[in-house]
Design a protein around this motif. Structure first.
Motif, PDB file in Angstrom:
ATOM      1  N   ILE A   1     106.564  68.320  80.282  1.00  0.00           N
ATOM      2  CA  ILE A   1     106.304  68.281  81.731  1.00  0.00           C
ATOM      3  C   ILE A   1     107.055  67.113  82.366  1.00  0.00           C
ATOM      4  O   ILE A   1     107.653  67.247  83.443  1.00  0.00           O
ATOM      5  N   ASP A   2     107.056  65.950  81.687  1.00  0.00           N
ATOM      6  CA  ASP A   2     107.799  64.777  82.198  1.00  0.00           C
ATOM      7  C   ASP A   2     109.288  65.071  82.279  1.00  0.00           C
ATOM      8  O   ASP A   2     109.970  64.676  83.232  1.00  0.00           O
ATOM      9  N   MET A   3     109.796  65.778  81.279  1.00  0.00           N
ATOM     10  CA  MET A   3     111.221  66.127  81.260  1.00  0.00           C
ATOM     11  C   MET A   3     111.562  67.072  82.426  1.00  0.00           C
ATOM     12  O   MET A   3     112.556  66.897  83.128  1.00  0.00           O
ATOM     13  N   LEU A   4     110.692  68.086  82.635  1.00  0.00           N
ATOM     14  CA  LEU A   4     110.912  69.039  83.735  1.00  0.00           C
ATOM     15  C   LEU A   4     110.787  68.354  85.097  1.00  0.00           C
ATOM     16  O   LEU A   4     111.474  68.723  86.059  1.00  0.00           O
ATOM     17  N   LYS A   5     109.914  67.362  85.139  1.00  0.00           N
ATOM     18  CA  LYS A   5     109.683  66.630  86.389  1.00  0.00           C
ATOM     19  C   LYS A   5     110.956  65.936  86.863  1.00  0.00           C
ATOM     20  O   LYS A   5     111.198  65.795  88.064  1.00  0.00           O
ATOM     21  N   ASN A   6     111.802  65.513  85.922  1.00  0.00           N
ATOM     22  CA  ASN A   6     113.050  64.821  86.265  1.00  0.00           C
ATOM     23  C   ASN A   6     114.023  65.727  87.023  1.00  0.00           C
ATOM     24  O   ASN A   6     114.906  65.244  87.723  1.00  0.00           O
ATOM     25  N   PHE A   7     113.863  67.054  86.842  1.00  0.00           N
ATOM     26  CA  PHE A   7     114.759  68.002  87.500  1.00  0.00           C
ATOM     27  C   PHE A   7     114.184  68.533  88.822  1.00  0.00           C
ATOM     28  O   PHE A   7     114.795  69.382  89.472  1.00  0.00           O
ATOM     29  N   SER A   8     112.992  68.041  89.214  1.00  0.00           N
ATOM     30  CA  SER A   8     112.362  68.504  90.456  1.00  0.00           C
ATOM     31  C   SER A   8     113.140  67.993  91.671  1.00  0.00           C
ATOM     32  O   SER A   8     113.581  66.846  91.701  1.00  0.00           O
ATOM     33  N   THR A   9     113.310  68.851  92.660  1.00  0.00           N
ATOM     34  CA  THR A   9     114.067  68.470  93.862  1.00  0.00           C
ATOM     35  C   THR A   9     113.173  67.913  94.964  1.00  0.00           C
ATOM     36  O   THR A   9     113.652  67.272  95.888  1.00  0.00           O
TER      37      THR A   9
END
Length: 503
Positions: free
Chosen positions: A448-456
């Protein structure tokens, strides 16, 4: 939807037969929907004087007489109960409880027990089906079985079945065309896997090879238990925990699924006997035994969903005051069970004795639900008037049309205001009660933390918070980010499907 959104001239008004399959789901959280449909239909029959036939079907129904009363079935002509004596093939059932507490050791012990039962059947020249509860586990279990066979020098028993089979050459050519390397490797030891993640051609190939006897062991998910007839004498259910994305965690396999899987053992056209084995944690063993022995009556879950279903009836115009709402409750399974077993519903037997029709309790329940709806501005409730009138609002109409829970409407009322930023709007949406069950599991936090880095868009909640997880998955879905975890993939689909409806 047909009955809830229908009016004069709609499909709901011309239906003359409603078949409710798996009616035992009355005991489930989704059971409130069945209660509402039946209550709505029964009231429609009385109001229109038009006959609509209701048929309820279930393979596991302990208190079937209560359900018959709820459906208003004629007990002498319309109620049919078929016991195990009607089964054409005798079925032996074995229940094994694993006492290990550690998840890894428990899994290891289940694999050991599954191997022993599998070998027992193979030595008697019988085919085996092992049911697991995830696609990944179908391969993992077969690899464990293959390794254990190699360790105990029993792999030859399986290999001989394959190499000596008269149709070996034909099936070998067919399996070599498959793109699945796991399937090709398992083929040579007489094993096969079957799950919804495989290509349809591969699944058909596995089914055909198992049916002709080339494959002796098939590891599959519960989807194979519905509608597919294969010649398995021995069926093993390995574990009883299944991940449920709607609830955001692992839940116990329903007793219906257990009985449905058990029914795959010893099919009449293939065998004269069958053997079904359940492997589960020791603390869950008694629960399954009691359910299979039909000792636990079903109870209603209608009270939890009462405000939302009451709002739908008010929107439909079938309920206009508290008196009508109280009468509506008398058509539910909740009412039948409250009279039979009042304790789980907060009633005492003295209250039943003094008020056999539960008039006071019904009024109390609908009053409490109406107050909640009024506070959420979904209805207007004249609680101080004699009549207790209930009138719909635009907010209530929208909530009913899009199946939005009153808790979500309440949250929107508290948090929505003019000129919200994109980040704030998304946070309000992701805080909806429809997503409350999507709890964050420790093993998911890193991804989830990794995916959060790609949030716009900025996420206004932490990764270990449900709203933060939902926000991250929603943006990952929109941005088409790659999600590796199977549970997060399931949760992502759930979030995408519901966010459009709620938003």
């Amino acid at each position: 939807m047909v009955t809830r959104k229908g009016g004069d001239g709609s499909l709901g008004s011309i239906v003359s037969l409603i078949i409710i399959d798996e009616v035992h789901l009355l005991a489930d959280e989704r059971g409130a929907v069945i209660e509402t449909i039946v209550a709505r239909t029964q009231r429609y029959i009385e109001a229109s004087q038009r006959f609509v036939r209701l048929v309820g079907l279930s393979a596991t129904l302990p208190n079937y007489r209560d359900v018959a009363t709820f459906l208003r079935v004629n007990p002498t002509r319309g109620l049919f109960h078929f016991g195990p004596e009607y089964r054409p093939t005798p079925l032996d059932q074995t229940f094994i409880g694993i006492t290990e507490k550690s998840r890894n050791k428990q899994k290891e012990m289940m694999n050991r027990q599954a191997y022993e039962k599998m070998m027992g059947a193979l030595q008697r020249d019988k085919q085996v089906m092992i049911f697991v509860h995830s696609r990944k586990e179908t391969v993992a279990t077969l690899e464990a079985m293959k390794d254990t066979c190699a360790k105990h020098a029993t792999i030859g028993l399986l290999e001989n079945y394959v190499s000596l089979h008269p149709q070996y050459g034909m099936w070998k050519k067919a399996i070599e065309k498959s793109k699945s390397m796991e399937l090709q490797q398992l083929f040579h030891v007489g094993m096969g896997m079957h799950n919804a993640g495989m290509l349809r051609s591969d699944r058909g190939l596995v089914e055909s090879m198992f049916e002709c006897g080339l494959l002796r062991v098939l590891c599959c998910t519960a989807t194979l238990a519905w509608g597919v007839n294969l010649p398995a004498h021995t069926v093993i259910i390995k574990g009883t925990e299944i991940y449920e994305p709607d609830r955001g965690g692992f839940v116990d396999v329903s007793i219906l699924d257990v009985m449905q899987i058990f029914g795959r053992a010893g099919r009449p056209q293939y065998d004269t006997t069958g053997h079904a084995i359940l492997l589960t944690a020791h603390d869950k063993l008694n629960n399954y035994l009691s359910l299979l022995a039909h000792q636990s009556p079903m109870e209603s879950n209608f009270i939890k969903a009462l405000p939302d279903h009451l709002n739908a009836e008010i929107v439909n115009g079938t309920i206009t005051n508290i008196q009508e709402a109280s009468s509506w409750l008398s058509y539910t399974f909740l009412y039948i069970r409250m009279k039979k077993n009042p304790i789980p519903y907060g009633l005492k037997f003295d209250e039943i004795f003094n008020d056999p029709g539960l008039v006071q309790k019904r009024k109390e329940l609908v009053h409490d639900a109406a107050v909640l709806l009024d506070q959420a501005m979904m209805i207007r409730y004249d609680s101080h008037g004699v009549s207790g009138n209930l009138s719909v609002t635009d907010l209530g109409r929208v909530a009913s049309h899009y199946y939005i829970k009153y808790q979500t409407i309440e949250s929107f009322n508290n948090n929505l205001r003019a000129h919200l930023t994109d980040s704030e709007s998304l946070h309000v949406l992701c805080s909806s009660s429809e997503f409350d069950q999507l709890k964050v599991r420790p093993e998911e936090i890193a991804e989830i933390d990794m995916l959060k880095n790609f949030s716009t868009i900025q996420i206004r909640a932490s990764s270990d918070d449900t709203a933060g997880k939902v926000n991250t998955l929603l943006q990952a879905y929109i941005n088409r980010s790659r999600i590796n975890s199977f549970t997060l993939q399931s949760d992502s689909n759930y979030v995408a499907q519901n966010a459009a409806r709620i938003g």
